[in-house]
Motif scaffolding. Structure first.
Motif, PDB file in Angstrom:
ATOM      1  N   VAL A   1     -12.021  -3.462  -6.803  1.00 33.71           N
ATOM      2  CA  VAL A   1     -11.768  -3.345  -5.361  1.00 33.71           C
ATOM      3  C   VAL A   1     -10.444  -4.002  -4.987  1.00 33.71           C
ATOM      4  O   VAL A   1      -9.698  -3.503  -4.124  1.00 33.71           O
ATOM      5  N   GLY A   2     -10.120  -5.110  -5.639  1.00 32.49           N
ATOM      6  CA  GLY A   2      -8.824  -5.741  -5.407  1.00 32.49           C
ATOM      7  C   GLY A   2      -7.692  -4.848  -5.878  1.00 32.49           C
ATOM      8  O   GLY A   2      -6.665  -4.700  -5.195  1.00 32.49           O
ATOM      9  N   TRP A   3      -7.860  -4.224  -7.047  1.00 29.21           N
ATOM     10  CA  TRP A   3      -6.832  -3.300  -7.538  1.00 29.21           C
ATOM     11  C   TRP A   3      -6.605  -2.165  -6.542  1.00 29.21           C
ATOM     12  O   TRP A   3      -5.472  -1.802  -6.254  1.00 29.21           O
ATOM     13  N   LEU A   4      -7.704  -1.637  -6.018  1.00 29.08           N
ATOM     14  CA  LEU A   4      -7.603  -0.528  -5.071  1.00 29.08           C
ATOM     15  C   LEU A   4      -6.883  -0.961  -3.796  1.00 29.08           C
ATOM     16  O   LEU A   4      -5.990  -0.260  -3.304  1.00 29.08           O
ATOM     17  N   ALA A   5      -7.271  -2.093  -3.246  1.00 31.86           N
ATOM     18  CA  ALA A   5      -6.673  -2.559  -1.995  1.00 31.86           C
ATOM     19  C   ALA A   5      -5.173  -2.807  -2.150  1.00 31.86           C
ATOM     20  O   ALA A   5      -4.365  -2.410  -1.295  1.00 31.86           O
ATOM     21  N   HIS A   6      -4.769  -3.445  -3.247  1.00 26.62           N
ATOM     22  CA  HIS A   6      -3.352  -3.731  -3.458  1.00 26.62           C
ATOM     23  C   HIS A   6      -2.571  -2.444  -3.760  1.00 26.62           C
ATOM     24  O   HIS A   6      -1.400  -2.313  -3.362  1.00 26.62           O
ATOM     25  N   ASN A   7      -3.204  -1.516  -4.466  1.00 27.61           N
ATOM     26  CA  ASN A   7      -2.593  -0.221  -4.745  1.00 27.61           C
ATOM     27  C   ASN A   7      -2.240   0.487  -3.435  1.00 27.61           C
ATOM     28  O   ASN A   7      -1.115   0.977  -3.246  1.00 27.61           O
TER      29      ASN A   7
ATOM     30  N   ASN B   1      -1.777 -11.857  -9.936  1.00 22.82           N
ATOM     31  CA  ASN B   1      -2.513 -11.977 -11.201  1.00 22.82           C
ATOM     32  C   ASN B   1      -2.182 -10.773 -12.087  1.00 22.82           C
ATOM     33  O   ASN B   1      -1.860  -9.689 -11.608  1.00 22.82           O
ATOM     34  N   ASN B   2      -2.279 -10.965 -13.397  1.00 24.83           N
ATOM     35  CA  ASN B   2      -1.704 -10.015 -14.339  1.00 24.83           C
ATOM     36  C   ASN B   2      -2.256  -8.601 -14.202  1.00 24.83           C
ATOM     37  O   ASN B   2      -1.500  -7.625 -14.202  1.00 24.83           O
ATOM     38  N   SER B   3      -3.556  -8.452 -14.072  1.00 26.04           N
ATOM     39  CA  SER B   3      -4.130  -7.104 -14.027  1.00 26.04           C
ATOM     40  C   SER B   3      -3.786  -6.382 -12.729  1.00 26.04           C
ATOM     41  O   SER B   3      -3.541  -5.170 -12.728  1.00 26.04           O
ATOM     42  N   THR B   4      -3.760  -7.112 -11.609  1.00 28.02           N
ATOM     43  CA  THR B   4      -3.394  -6.492 -10.345  1.00 28.02           C
ATOM     44  C   THR B   4      -1.920  -6.113 -10.349  1.00 28.02           C
ATOM     45  O   THR B   4      -1.535  -5.032  -9.873  1.00 28.02           O
ATOM     46  N   PHE B   5      -1.080  -6.993 -10.890  1.00 29.35           N
ATOM     47  CA  PHE B   5       0.351  -6.683 -10.978  1.00 29.35           C
ATOM     48  C   PHE B   5       0.586  -5.491 -11.904  1.00 29.35           C
ATOM     49  O   PHE B   5       1.436  -4.627 -11.620  1.00 29.35           O
ATOM     50  N   SER B   6      -0.177  -5.423 -13.000  1.00 27.08           N
ATOM     51  CA  SER B   6      -0.077  -4.264 -13.898  1.00 27.08           C
ATOM     52  C   SER B   6      -0.396  -2.983 -13.145  1.00 27.08           C
ATOM     53  O   SER B   6       0.282  -1.957 -13.301  1.00 27.08           O
ATOM     54  N   ASN B   7      -1.445  -3.032 -12.334  1.00 26.45           N
ATOM     55  CA  ASN B   7      -1.840  -1.890 -11.517  1.00 26.45           C
ATOM     56  C   ASN B   7      -0.695  -1.479 -10.583  1.00 26.45           C
ATOM     57  O   ASN B   7      -0.371  -0.294 -10.446  1.00 26.45           O
ATOM     58  N   LEU B   8      -0.053  -2.467  -9.953  1.00 27.74           N
ATOM     59  CA  LEU B   8       1.031  -2.174  -9.016  1.00 27.74           C
ATOM     60  C   LEU B   8       2.243  -1.595  -9.737  1.00 27.74           C
ATOM     61  O   LEU B   8       2.883  -0.651  -9.245  1.00 27.74           O
ATOM     62  N   VAL B   9       2.572  -2.147 -10.899  1.00 25.62           N
ATOM     63  CA  VAL B   9       3.722  -1.661 -11.665  1.00 25.62           C
ATOM     64  C   VAL B   9       3.524  -0.198 -12.054  1.00 25.62           C
ATOM     65  O   VAL B   9       4.411   0.643 -11.861  1.00 25.62           O
TER      66      VAL B   9
END
Length: 441
Positions: A409-415, A242-250
């Motif tokens: 929390v999803g952003w943190l976990a994927h990060n 999803n866009n926001s999580t992928f943005s976080n990863l990028v």
């Protein structure tokens, strides 16, 4: 802007056109999406799985009922497992998403204590960073607040996984205060309403604190808190694509700090094609009801649906907000569960007539696309979430910020997962299709 600059700009658009055919010619995926609408694979994850279709051995895509899994537990089953007398389902879900299993009582108490110790904002943060410079957009304000938290962190640039976890939990704990205080500042300084600032209650969970901080008298019922808790659970993660999580990863893949990465995610989530859709959907439905009324016939509703699709109503974008999804085809499991909650809340709030209109509208939109386009389309999580927020007396300004509070929390976990198992800068390529100019002699 000077008119001649605009004329130059308009000409440049024509001169530098990239036709759709070129994407097919060079097999370049627009929006990182395959021709059948599925997403291009950008990584591996063990955190969440989003299922909306099946693929046969020959590559044919078959529409299917939607499923959402957190760490292998299906969403509906998870809700049963985290149900308790306490309003702490979101905290249990956070533990699950971060560590891979549901906690026992001792582990849950430890985790909740860790969050509660991080509730309070740094000294003078409220007056210096929130009250002095309110924003028209709470989402933009949250971005600013996160970047200001960077200045309060002595180890802000330590991107080790243990420090990232510590920082992330601190951010998750502080988001309810930053969100509500930013809203109260806007309400007072921009909208000319009374300023109401309540101190955070360390005995409350996150859902309870949101209602406590928001309500003028801090009063809320346990049922209201549990419905908000459920909404937080449903928005907690949605895979790495999803866009926001992928943005976080990028952003995080460059080695930068978590405050910058999360700020980028909030900017992504603000957009009406992502987290901002719940507001736009609610506004669309309000406009429709104002136009034809809750007692409108099916024919009148179908006329509005046609006008929406033909760019002749509301924002004239040709979109019917709250419908369609990048993955889900026949159903969005979050929407199904939210509809059940909406029915219970509508009974308590005396809003059964409005809910009945929503349900009829949903059925007719699904039928419209099936009959006229031969396409399966379903209502998504945004269709009922705005209605539920409204029945909980939560203002529209907070719809997307609530999404941030949950999805953090999803952003943190994927990060953390990306740091542990990939740890490479995300750097895709773009293909140059312009003309090469002769070298200046």
């Amino acid at each position: 802007m000077d008119k001649k600059i605009l004329e130059i700009f308009d000409k440049s658009i024509v001169d530098n056109d990239i036709s759709h055919d070129l994407y097919s010619t060079y097999n370049v995926k627009k929006g990182l999406r395959n021709e059948d609408g599925t997403g291009v694979l950008i990584g591996l994850t063990r955190i969440a799985d989003v299922v909306g279709y099946q693929k046969l051995e020959n590559g044919t895509k078959i529409d299917a009922e939607g499923e959402l899994y957190y760490r292998g537990i299906e969403l509906a089953d998870l809700l049963k497992q985290v149900e308790s007398e306490q309003v702490d389902g979101f905290e249990r879900t956070c533990f699950l998403i971060l560590f891979g299993y549901l906690p026992n009582k001792a582990e849950l108490d430890l985790f909740k204590h860790e969050l509660q110790q991080g509730y309070e904002l740094p000294k003078d943060f409220l007056t210096t960073n929130i009250l002095k410079r309110p924003s028209n957009s709470i989402m933009n304000e949250l971005q600013k607040d996160l970047l200001n938290l960077y200045n309060e962190d002595e180890k802000a640039d330590d991107t080790s996984v243990t420090n990232t976890l510590k920082q992330g939990l601190s951010i998750i704990a502080k988001l309810p205060e930053m969100m509500i205080y930013s809203y109260q500042a806007k309400a007072h300084f921009i909208d000319n309403k009374s300023l109401m600032i309540h101190p955070v209650n360390k005995d409350y969970g996150i859902a309870e604190n949101i209602l406590h901080l928001l309500r003028p008298d801090s009063h809320f019922t346990k049922e209201e808190a549990k419905i908000l808790d459920l909404l937080l659970i449903m928005h907690a993660d949605h895979g790495s694509g999803n866009n926001s999580t992928f943005s976080n990863l990028v952003v995080a893949s460059t080695g930068t700090d978590i405050y910058s990465a999360f700020s980028a995610s909030i900017g992504s989530l603000k957009g009406p094609r992502h987290g901002g859709a719940n507001i736009t959907c609610k506004q669309m439905m309000d406009t429709i009801i104002a136009e034809i009324g809750e007692d409108a016939s099916d024919d009148e509703i179908n006329t509005i649906i046609t006008r929406l699709h033909q760019k002749d109503f509301f924002d004239k974008q040709g979109l019917i907000y709250g419908f369609g999804h990048a993955v889900y085809t026949l159903s969005d499991p979050r929407c199904i569960l939210l509809k059940d909650q909406a029915r219970e809340l509508a009974l308590a709030c005396g809003e059964t007539k409005r809910l009945a209109f929503y349900e009829r509208f949903e059925e007719l939109v699904v039928s419209y696309f099936k009959v006229n386009k031969g396409k399966n389309i379903c209502a998504n999580v945004d269709f009922y979430s705005g209605l539920i927020y409204d029945m909980l007396q939560i203002p529209e300004d907070l719809y997307s910020p609530l999404f941030v509070t949950s999805r953090s929390v999803g952003w943190l976990a994927h990060n953390i997962e990306e740091k542990l198992y990939c740890n490479r800068i995300i750097r895709p390529a773009g293909l140059y299709v312009g003309k090469k100019k002769e070298r200046i002699k």
